[in-house]
Enzyme design. Structure first.
Site, mmCIF file in Angstrom:
data_model
loop_
_atom_site.group_PDB
_atom_site.id
_atom_site.type_symbol
_atom_site.label_atom_id
_atom_site.label_comp_id
_atom_site.label_asym_id
_atom_site.label_seq_id
_atom_site.Cartn_x
_atom_site.Cartn_y
_atom_site.Cartn_z
ATOM 1 N N SER A 104 0.843 -1.187 0.000
ATOM 2 C CA SER A 104 0.000 0.000 0.000
ATOM 3 C C SER A 104 0.883 1.243 0.000
ATOM 4 C CB SER A 104 -0.913 0.007 1.237
ATOM 5 O OG SER A 104 -0.124 0.110 2.417
ATOM 6 N N LYS A 105 0.245 2.404 -0.015
ATOM 7 C CA LYS A 105 1.001 3.659 -0.040
ATOM 8 C C LYS A 105 1.870 3.831 1.200
ATOM 9 C CE LYS A 105 -1.809 6.591 -3.080
ATOM 10 N NZ LYS A 105 -0.708 6.974 -3.969
ATOM 11 N N ARG A 106 1.447 3.248 2.310
ATOM 12 C CA ARG A 106 2.258 3.406 3.523
ATOM 13 C C ARG A 106 3.601 2.685 3.400
ATOM 14 N NH1 ARG A 106 1.822 -1.101 6.997
ATOM 15 N NH2 ARG A 106 0.252 -2.613 6.322
ATOM 16 N N HIS A 107 3.699 1.744 2.449
ATOM 17 C CA HIS A 107 4.970 1.061 2.204
ATOM 18 C C HIS A 107 5.840 1.819 1.188
ATOM 19 C CE1 HIS A 107 2.378 -2.520 3.401
ATOM 20 N NE2 HIS A 107 3.360 -2.537 4.292
ATOM 21 N N GLY A 108 5.321 2.902 0.656
ATOM 22 C CA GLY A 108 6.066 3.636 -0.356
ATOM 23 C C GLY A 108 5.653 3.292 -1.768
#
Length: 463
Positions: free
Chosen positions: A237-241
Site C-alpha cells: 500500500s502507499k504506507r509502504h512507499g
C-alpha cells in the site's frame, strides 16, 4: 516458438507498480522470442473508467519503454464481436438463456450454504430451452463432471473440479458480455499464446478455459505471478512507499531502474542484480518466475536508481535533470549545458534520484549574500582561528587562475606553508563555500563558483 502476449489494464486509475511489473514480464517474454506484445484497454466499467487514466497508463508505458505492436484495443469498441461468440455458443448448445433473477440466484446460494455446499447457481434453467426475453441472461453450460487442469508457468499444475464452478453468466440481462467472455474473445482474436497476470486471476482461469473449450479454440499458456507485498509481508500500500508509475517518474526515478527493480521482484537470473535492457530480453524466457510473493523495498529501489544514475553519460544525465532544475526555480539562463554537467559530476554520487540531485545544486546556485548556514557547522568551524584562515585564503585564491588544479595547489601551498594540516583549514572553508559540512571536492566547488563568488563567500564567512 511463436509467442504473443498482452497487457490489459483497466483505466480506473493510474498504472501502479504491480500492473507495471506484469506488463514488463509480458513485454520481455514477447521480445525474448521475437514475438508480439499487445496492449488492450479494458474499459467496460463505464462508471469508473476515465480518459485521463487511459492517457496516464499510455504515458507510463511509453516512459518505461514498453512499446506495443499493432493498434491499441478498447473493449468498449468490441461489444458486437463478443456477442457474436455468445451467439455461437447458444447455437452449438454450449450456452442457454436464463430467466432467474439476481434475488432467486442469491436464494439458491443461501440454500447451498445452509446445507454446507458450495454456494452456486443450481442450473434450474439449464434444460428449459428458453429463448431471449426481458431480463434474461445467457449462461455457459459447464460440464457436470471432471476437472479443469492447466500447467501454470509460475505455480505448476493446477486442477479444479468442475463441481467448484457453476454455469457462469457470459452475457448479462442488459446485453453486455461479462469479463470472462470478453477476455477469451479478445485473447483469441489477438492471437495471444501466453497470458501472464496477477494471481488474483487464478480463479478466473478455469472458467475461461471452459469457454475456450466450448468454442473449440486453442487455450493459451497461463502464468499467475504472486502479488507484491510490503516489507512487513502485508498487502502493498502507499504506507509502504508504493505509488503509481507516474509518481516515481515525477520524483526523478529513471525508467531503466524501475524496470530493473520490478523484474527482480519475482524473477531471477542467478545472483545478478543489475541488468541492461538487452540482458533482460536475452535472459527472460518465462522460466525462473518465483511462486512466492516478493517484498517491495524502497531503499533497494533507490540503490538501484542511484546505480543507473552513476552509469549515465554526464551529457544524458544533465538533460534528464534539467526539468527538475527548472522546477527547483533556478536561473536557467545562467545554467547552460556545461554547467549542468559540472553540477551532475559533483553531486550524482550524493543523490538517489533526479529530483534530489537537482535539489543538491542549491548551495552552488545561491548568491553569497543569500547562502544559508547550518548553525552547528558555523558554531564549530567559524571560530576566530577558522575565520582568520578564511580571511587569509582570500588573497591566496585571488592570485590563481581558478582552474581546479591551480586552486588545489594554492590550498595545499597555504596549508603546508603555515605548518598546518588539511583538517585545520578544510572545515571552515567547506562551511564558507557550502553553508554546511558536505559537498564535493573543494577545488571543484570553487572552480564552479568562479573567482568573484568564491571570494564573496570567503569574505562573508570571515566577517
Amino acid at each position: 516458438m511463436n509467442v504473443v502476449t498482452r497487457f490489459a489494464p483497466s483505466p480506473t486509475g493510474h498504472l501502479h507498480i504491480g500492473g507495471a511489473r506484469t506488463a514488463i514480464f509480458c513485454w520481455l517474454l514477447a521480445r525474448h522470442y521475437g514475438g508480439q506484445f499487445h496492449l488492450r484497454i479494458e474499459d467496460t466499467d463505464l462508471l469508473r473508467s476515465k480518459q485521463e487514466y487511459t492517457d496516464s497508463i499510455l504515458a507510463s508505458m511509453r516512459w518505461l519503454g514498453l512499446d506495443w505492436d499493432g493498434p491499441l484495443n478498447y473493449q468498449t469498441q468490441r461489444t458486437a464481436l463478443y456477442n457474436e461468440y455468445v451467439d455461437r455458443l447458444l447455437a452449438s448448445g454450449h450456452a442457454y438463456w436464463c430467466s432467474c433473477t439476481p434475488e432467486e440466484v442469491e436464494a439458491m446460494r443461501e440454500k447451498a450454504r445452509a446445507q454446507g455446499l458450495k454456494p452456486r447457481y443450481n442450473g434450474c434453467c439449464r434444460e428449459r430451452n428458453l429463448g431471449p426475453g426481458e431480463g434474461r441472461c445467457v449462461r455457459l453450460k459447464a460440464p457436470l463432471a471432471g476437472k479443469v487442469v492447466f500447467d501454470d508457468l509460475v505455480k505448476g499444475t493446477i486442477a479444479v473440479d468442475v463441481s467448484e464452478l457453476d454455469d457462469m453468466v457470459i452475457r448479462r440481462a442488459d446485453g453486455m458480455p461479462t469479463y470472462n467472455m470478453a477476455v477469451v474473445v479478445d485473447d483469441h482474436e489477438m492471437g495471444i499464446t501466453h497470458v501472464i497476470r496477477g494471481d488474483d486471476h487464478v480463479s478466473n482461469t478455469p472458467r475461461q478455459i471452459l469457454i475456450y473449450e466450448a468454442l473449440g479454440l486453442p487455450v493459451p499458456r497461463f502464468g499467475h505471478v504472486p502479488m507484491i507485498l510490503g516489507p512487513d509481508r502485508q498487502k502493498l500500500s502507499k504506507r509502504h512507499g508504493a505509488r503509481a508509475v507516474i509518481e516515481y517518474q515525477n520524483d526523478g526515478l529513471l525508467p531503466q531502474a524501475l524496470v530493473n527493480y520490478l523484474v527482480r521482484l519475482g524473477w531471477s537470473h542467478g545472483d545478478q542484480e543489475i541488468f541492461s535492457r538487452e540482458e533482460l530480453i536475452a535472459y527472460f524466457d518465462g522460466s525462473n518466475l518465483n511462486p512466492a510473493a516478493a517484498a517491495f523495498d524502497p531503499a533497494k529501489l533507490e540503490w538501484c536508481n542511484a546505480h543507473f544514475m552513476r552509469e549515465l553519460p554526464l551529457t544524458e544525465l544533465a538533460g534528464l535533470v534539467k526539468p527538475f532544475a527548472e522546477q527547483a526555480g533556478y536561473d536557467m539562463a545562467a545554467l547552460d549545458a556545461s554547467r549542468l554537467e559540472a553540477l551532475c559530476h559533483m553531486f550524482r554520487e550524493r543523490a538517489a534520484n533526479l529530483k534530489a540531485l537537482a535539489e543538491n545544486f542549491a548551495p552552488l546556485l545561491t548568491p553569497a549574500a543569500a547562502l544559508a548556514y547550518d548553525e552547528k557547522a558555523t558554531a564549530k568551524n567559524f571560530s576566530e582561528t577558522g575565520k582568520r584562515h578564511l580571511a587569509a585564503l582570500g588573497p591566496v585564491f585571488a592570485a590563481t587562475d581558478f582552474s581546479q588544479a591551480a586552486l588545489e595547489a594554492a590550498l595545499q601551498g597555504y596549508v603546508e606553508g603555515n605548518g598546518l594540516k588539511f583538517k585545520d583549514v578544510a572545515p571552515a572553508l567547506r562551511t564558507a563555500l557550502m553553508g554546511f559540512m558536505g559537498g564535493p571536492h573543494l577545488p571543484e566547488i570553487m572552480a564552479f563558483l568562479g573567482r568573484d563568488e568564491t571570494l564573496a563567500r570567503l569574505a562573508r564567512a570571515a566577517a
